[in-house]
Design a protein around this motif. Sequence first.
Motif, PDB file in Angstrom:
ATOM      1  N   LYS A 148      26.411  29.205  82.766  1.00  0.00           N
ATOM      2  CA  LYS A 148      26.636  27.797  82.111  1.00  0.00           C
ATOM      3  C   LYS A 148      26.249  26.714  82.954  1.00  0.00           C
ATOM      4  O   LYS A 148      26.441  26.775  84.395  1.00  0.00           O
ATOM      5  CB  LYS A 148      28.225  27.785  81.783  1.00  0.00           C
ATOM      6  N   ASN A 192      28.924  33.325  80.947  1.00  0.00           N
ATOM      7  CA  ASN A 192      29.961  32.436  81.522  1.00  0.00           C
ATOM      8  C   ASN A 192      29.411  31.976  82.662  1.00  0.00           C
ATOM      9  O   ASN A 192      29.402  30.587  82.895  1.00  0.00           O
ATOM     10  CB  ASN A 192      31.358  32.970  81.517  1.00  0.00           C
ATOM     11  N   ASN A 244      30.723  37.829  80.861  1.00  0.00           N
ATOM     12  CA  ASN A 244      31.016  37.422  81.994  1.00  0.00           C
ATOM     13  C   ASN A 244      30.040  36.653  82.566  1.00  0.00           C
ATOM     14  O   ASN A 244      29.949  35.442  83.285  1.00  0.00           O
ATOM     15  CB  ASN A 244      31.823  38.046  82.962  1.00  0.00           C
TER      16      ASN A 244
END
Length: 130
Positions: A130, A127, A124
């Motif tokens: 990004k 992510n 997570n």
Amino acid sequence: MNKKVIFSIVIISLGATFAGCSDKDVSINDSKNEKGSITSNSLTFKNGNFEGEGEGFNGKTKVSLEIKDGMIKKIDVLSSSDDENYLNEAKDLIPKIIEKQSSNVDSISGATFSSKGIISAVENALNNAK
């Protein structure tokens, strides 16, 4: 050529073609662009500190992840509802994740759910990078 020889050649060719292919082992240190961000599987991760949450045995596990110079440098567990003994065992994953530069590591036996909480929290956090 007889059928056995042709079959053997086809099998060897297929084995050579697919050798090393894996969709599970994703390393974030595939390449680095000119801005210092790292890229993997067409994704770009920014350098910096990122937080992520994952589901442990008794609830959420929260981690902080540092990406620097194209690599995971540090992972800290910020909070967890899991039993301290199981969580401490699961924390043995952290050096393995950093060494492998991947969240694709085996869970710690006996602390499986706490391990999965850390792994999913790292994923997570990536992510979020990004």
